[in-house]
Design a protein around this motif. Structure first.
Motif, mmCIF file in Angstrom:
data_model
loop_
_atom_site.group_PDB
_atom_site.id
_atom_site.type_symbol
_atom_site.label_atom_id
_atom_site.label_comp_id
_atom_site.label_asym_id
_atom_site.label_seq_id
_atom_site.Cartn_x
_atom_site.Cartn_y
_atom_site.Cartn_z
ATOM 1 N N GLY A 139 0.812 -1.209 0.000
ATOM 2 C CA GLY A 139 0.000 0.000 0.000
ATOM 3 C C GLY A 139 0.847 1.261 0.000
ATOM 4 N N GLY A 140 2.005 1.199 -0.656
ATOM 5 C CA GLY A 140 2.844 2.383 -0.783
ATOM 6 C C GLY A 140 3.764 2.648 0.401
ATOM 7 N N PRO B 262 -1.835 2.448 -5.549
ATOM 8 C CA PRO B 262 -1.869 2.590 -4.089
ATOM 9 C C PRO B 262 -2.104 1.285 -3.337
ATOM 10 N N GLU B 263 -2.470 0.225 -4.058
ATOM 11 C CA GLU B 263 -2.872 -1.013 -3.386
ATOM 12 C C GLU B 263 -1.878 -2.141 -3.573
ATOM 13 N N LEU B 264 -0.700 -1.848 -4.097
ATOM 14 C CA LEU B 264 0.203 -2.927 -4.469
ATOM 15 C C LEU B 264 1.042 -3.453 -3.323
ATOM 16 N N TRP C 48 -3.720 -4.214 -1.354
ATOM 17 C CA TRP C 48 -3.472 -3.768 0.006
ATOM 18 C C TRP C 48 -4.568 -2.798 0.444
#
Lengths: 468, 468
Positions: free
Chosen positions: A96-97, B87-89, B141
């Protein structure tokens, strides 16, 4: 038929790569060691899953699903386990960054995370045995990879069970070994496996006892097709899987784990394939019968559709190919490559005489058969070819298994198959010496072929081979 | 029956958590947002997989398997896609003990990596349509997670297809929407879904058109149960999926993607569950009939075993419970919690009169039935209860769907179900305003209930609701 593949005798590894490419089974993925399994390859795996899953359920285990990501600290709780797997881990450090407080690893296997949950679920002896399985992907950062045989990500089932006693754990690990894996490999894959016990050197990281099933490939190398482990109380202690016994005392459970993977697809290719491609055993084959229209003509399409329906009704997994805009020769070569056991070829000329041609992949025979007799002929061919593939693989193994009197003889014989050597004449030192020469002890068996309880039993025989 | 769950009317989210815990469906995993799906929950998912997979195969798509890890650079090739997912990686930066040259992300979805391979496999119009699907785990994420509904890792199928024309792509995305998803949801899950088109705001990142199926939960909130997307030529251009047309010219393909996930298990719980637990529609239920021995006695075990066999032979998915060492009441409560549609209760007293009791989960009825009539009664009950669950869900939805004349009315009505509002009276501005108040436009439909081709069509109706 034009040469499509490098012949096995010329270059076996090249032949293996060729088959995978030309039969469109799989390709390398973009991240090193990963693979794309294409529909023809995946259909084979789906059939393996269906057959193994049936047997696992018959053995009383239930499917569940545990997380892909495991906190790094879990791996460290079992000393041998972390030592075995630490070098192969893929680590997620960003989610999530943001940088994660604790990195997570992609599961290389799930003893640790499942141990954590077993500890919550097991309270009393009444909760035992706890018999779980999952079908999942796992990832091990391998240095040298090869499609199906050793890929970083692979697909498998991993069974994990907890028992009240060592005896019960042993009995279950063996039940899986024989009733699930051996039965599947011999009767469905048609691969006659040597079933035995791994030496300490070859044991799973964290196990007390590892059992294995070893197949012999057509280049004389062994392939470990599956393993079943007794984990003793190693993980039960590391994760505190405890229970209140019938005796009113707290005990640690005894656990097992066991798995087979997409590696079996590689085994299938190398145990049965020939210079024309795959030969898929009928009991496994996603497509058992391939109804192929050679050329359009009066009544051809109708008869093809009718045979397709008849075979389906007879319980045969059948596929219909009416793509006469693609040359017949090319389609026939593709069918050979993919190893469909039986082709039913229909053209206007034969059909005028009421016949079709049945082409069998295993023996290469082509026989004219009356339309009305096709279903029966196909069912008989499938049964016969299942048996003949198995018998051929067994004959190959017997011809490539040598009894050796000394370690030197065994290492020499392992150049071309299994070498059997009394374990007393090999031992750990002999094993190390063999390893230095690219030969390993695949397993130990008793003289009667049964699986030993310990490597210290008298009279054990070691199977040595080169291996994948 | 003792109160086991928080009543729905008292606290719906708490009821949801209670059901999942008490029916042993799932638990939170150790890494934030991950989940452990336990055997009872996983068996439900396995049945969903089986039914959806059948329909996908009927629609001509073939299963394959693409890698879990995707090079980070792939995501960046489609601008909206990377913006949506960046943003969810979860990012793997270390592999095999070494920092990676290029970080790899765990797939949040697979358009990119599949696009890369489609580009290799598609050369000519003859290679189209290319119809692929995979059953896989993906990871996003998420900030706020809830078991089944929004977990970081989840399980799903993702279909990916390439077509020669926009029309063909559209027809296929719609075929999946209706013939696979709607058919499954209505006829197997017994959930009457609203099928429509997403607004631009709610569209999938990288799609040109997103279609959705929206279920209404028993707390009046909507749940997106599945989506099917036309991706236009966005990914075909980003990954160069080109083909030589019948016209001798090079063209870019048109692609689609579509998926349903373990989220449907959450939908099943919330669409049908009541204060006693799950109610699983018979067509889905892994256990349709539960043969339960109340108490041992003359002939009880034999009759139970015989009924178990009879029901199996009648094609019923049946489970036998002879654990008389566990109090009957507890076992009956567990069976209610798990939502088994029919219980067949056997005790010595009833059996003396030749009867057993059939207890039905859906309507709570208990009826004595002669032993010889059980199989027929069970089959009839299963059929009737499938219908009555669906009808009850439909009646609930109709009672909780209001026609609104203004945006303010719609936002008000969305407090307790769907509000229907002419899209012309809502529009993008109205949508933004609703969103600020926790209400979203779930989808747009035509006045006759069919799915629009564009949000600019005249006479469209917007469905507004609060949602998961």
């Amino acid at each position: 038929m034009a040469r499509v593949l490098t012949p096995q005798a010329e270059d076996f590894p090249r032949w293996y790569q060729d088959v995978i490419a030309k039969a469109e089974l799989a390709e390398n993925g973009p991240v090193r060691g990963s693979q794309v399994i294409r529909p023809t390859g995946w259909a084979i795996w789906e059939r393996m899953v269906a057959e193994v899953d049936l047997r696992i359920k018959d053995a009383g285990a239930e499917n569940a699903s545990f997380p892909l990501l495991i906190p790094q600290s879990y791996l460290q709780r079992e000393a041998e386990h972390v030592e075995g797997f630490a070098p192969e881990l893929a680590v997620v450090t960003i989610g999530g960054g943001k940088e994660l407080d604790e990195p997570a690893v992609i599961r290389p296997t799930s003893e640790t995370v499942i141990g954590e949950f077993m500890a919550k679920w097991v309270q009393s002896y009444r909760d035992l045995p706890l018999l779980l399985n999952q079908w999942a992907n796992v990832l091990r950062w391998e240095k040298r990879t090869r499609l199906f045989l050793r890929s970083s990500e692979f697909h498998w089932q991993e069974g994990h069970t907890a028992h009240a006693t060592k005896d019960d754990a042993r009995a279950y690990a063996r039940r899986i070994l024989h009733d699930v894996y051996e039965d599947f490999m011999v009767n469905v894959l048609a691969i006659p496996v040597v079933v035995g016990r791994k030496t300490v050197r070859e044991r799973f990281a964290g196990a007390t006892d590892t059992y294995t099933l070893e197949g012999l490939m057509r280049d004389g190398k062994a392939l470990q097709m599956g393993t079943s482990h007794e984990l003793g109380q190693n993980f039960a202690k590391a994760f505190d899987i405890g229970f209140l016994g019938g005796d009113g005392q707290q005990h640690h459970a005894w656990t097992t784990s066991w798995g087979v993977s997409t590696r079996m697809v590689g085994g299938l290719i190398m145990a049965h394939g020939d210079d024309n491609g795959l030969r898929v055993p009928p009991a496994l084959a996603p497509v058992q019968a391939y109804v192929i229209v050679v050329k359009d003509g009066e009544g051809v399409a109708e008869t093809a559709a009718q045979l397709h329906e008849e075979l389906k009704a007879a319980g045969v997994r059948v596929k219909l190919d009416t793509r006469t805009d693609i040359p017949f020769g090319r389609r026939a070569v593709d069918a050979e490559l993919r190893g469909y056991p039986v082709r039913i070829e229909l053209g206007p000329r034969d059909l005028k005489e009421g016949n079709v041609t049945i082409a069998r992949r295993v023996d290469g025979s082509k026989t004219p058969v009356a339309v009305g007799a096709v279903a029966k002929a196909v069912v008989e061919a499938l049964e016969a070819d299942q048996k003949s593939l198995h018998d051929a693989a067994l004959a190959y193994r017997e011809a490539h298994t040598a009894d050796a009197a000394t370690l030197a003889e065994a290492i020499e014989a392992a150049g071309d198959g299994f070498a059997r050597l009394p374990w007393a004449d090999c031992g750990v030192e002999g094993e190390n010496e063999a390893n230095a020469k690219g030969v390993s002890v695949r397993c130990l068996v008793r003289a009667d072929g049964s699986v030993p309880d310990s490597e210290d039993e008298a009279g054990l025989v070691a199977y040595l081979a080169r291996s994948y």
